[in-house]
Design a protein around this motif. Sequence first.
Motif, PDB file in Angstrom:
ATOM      1  N   LEU A  23       0.746  -0.937   0.067  1.00 57.73           N
ATOM      2  CA  LEU A  23       0.157   0.141  -0.127  1.00 57.73           C
ATOM      3  C   LEU A  23       0.761   1.085   0.015  1.00 57.73           C
ATOM      4  O   LEU A  23       0.793   2.294  -0.529  1.00 57.73           O
ATOM      5  N   MET A  24       2.001   1.268   0.817  1.00 63.44           N
ATOM      6  CA  MET A  24       2.860   2.551   0.736  1.00 63.44           C
ATOM      7  C   MET A  24       3.498   2.396  -0.382  1.00 63.44           C
ATOM      8  O   MET A  24       4.010   3.446  -0.765  1.00 63.44           O
ATOM      9  N   LEU A  25       4.309   1.351  -1.225  1.00 62.71           N
ATOM     10  CA  LEU A  25       5.188   1.408  -1.857  1.00 62.71           C
ATOM     11  C   LEU A  25       4.425   1.405  -3.320  1.00 62.71           C
ATOM     12  O   LEU A  25       5.088   1.791  -4.324  1.00 62.71           O
ATOM     13  N   ASP A  31      -2.312  -1.203  -7.804  1.00 58.25           N
ATOM     14  CA  ASP A  31      -1.690  -1.676  -6.637  1.00 58.25           C
ATOM     15  C   ASP A  31      -2.077  -1.528  -5.260  1.00 58.25           C
ATOM     16  O   ASP A  31      -2.304  -2.355  -4.431  1.00 58.25           O
ATOM     17  N   ARG A  32      -2.279  -0.201  -5.110  1.00 59.30           N
ATOM     18  CA  ARG A  32      -2.885   0.258  -3.686  1.00 59.30           C
ATOM     19  C   ARG A  32      -4.240  -0.296  -3.546  1.00 59.30           C
ATOM     20  O   ARG A  32      -4.648  -0.742  -2.430  1.00 59.30           O
ATOM     21  N   ALA A  33      -5.155  -0.643  -4.434  1.00 62.64           N
ATOM     22  CA  ALA A  33      -6.509  -1.142  -4.472  1.00 62.64           C
ATOM     23  C   ALA A  33      -6.278  -2.642  -3.989  1.00 62.64           C
ATOM     24  O   ALA A  33      -7.032  -3.244  -3.202  1.00 62.64           O
ATOM     25  N   LEU A  34      -5.420  -3.377  -4.872  1.00 63.19           N
ATOM     26  CA  LEU A  34      -5.252  -4.787  -4.477  1.00 63.19           C
ATOM     27  C   LEU A  34      -4.743  -4.885  -2.894  1.00 63.19           C
ATOM     28  O   LEU A  34      -5.072  -6.075  -2.440  1.00 63.19           O
ATOM     29  N   SER A  35      -3.980  -4.021  -2.533  1.00 63.84           N
ATOM     30  CA  SER A  35      -3.408  -4.243  -1.177  1.00 63.84           C
ATOM     31  C   SER A  35      -4.491  -3.830  -0.221  1.00 63.84           C
ATOM     32  O   SER A  35      -4.522  -4.366   0.849  1.00 63.84           O
ATOM     33  N   VAL A  36      -5.446  -2.991  -0.466  1.00 63.70           N
ATOM     34  CA  VAL A  36      -6.419  -2.757   0.534  1.00 63.70           C
ATOM     35  C   VAL A  36      -7.594  -3.888   0.629  1.00 63.70           C
ATOM     36  O   VAL A  36      -8.175  -4.337   1.474  1.00 63.70           O
TER      37      VAL A  36
END
Length: 99
Positions: A23-25, A31-36
């Motif tokens: 989420l940070m990187l 990528d951020r949506a997948l990490s959430v």
Amino acid sequence: MTALWIAISVLLGLAALLSTARLMLGPSILDRALSVDVLVASALTGIGAYAAFNRDPTVLPILLVLSLIGFVSSVSVSKFVVRRHLDEAEGAEERGWNT
């Protein structure tokens, strides 16, 4: 039983930690949506494991609401990304650029 609970906790904690790092990187919004989504899935799994170990059915509405929030957020982000991509493509066509 305690060893199993510890193993589940460690694995879910590791998944949450790696997902937070992504989420940070993450360079893109996908990528951020997948990490959430992975964080929500980890939370769902943890709550489900708690409900199974303690035989507590009162957390089922929480699981339902959390899964619906995860689904709606995934669909919303994907629609946003597609719409933004289409708007950029239309702008490039208006300016005469090939995409």
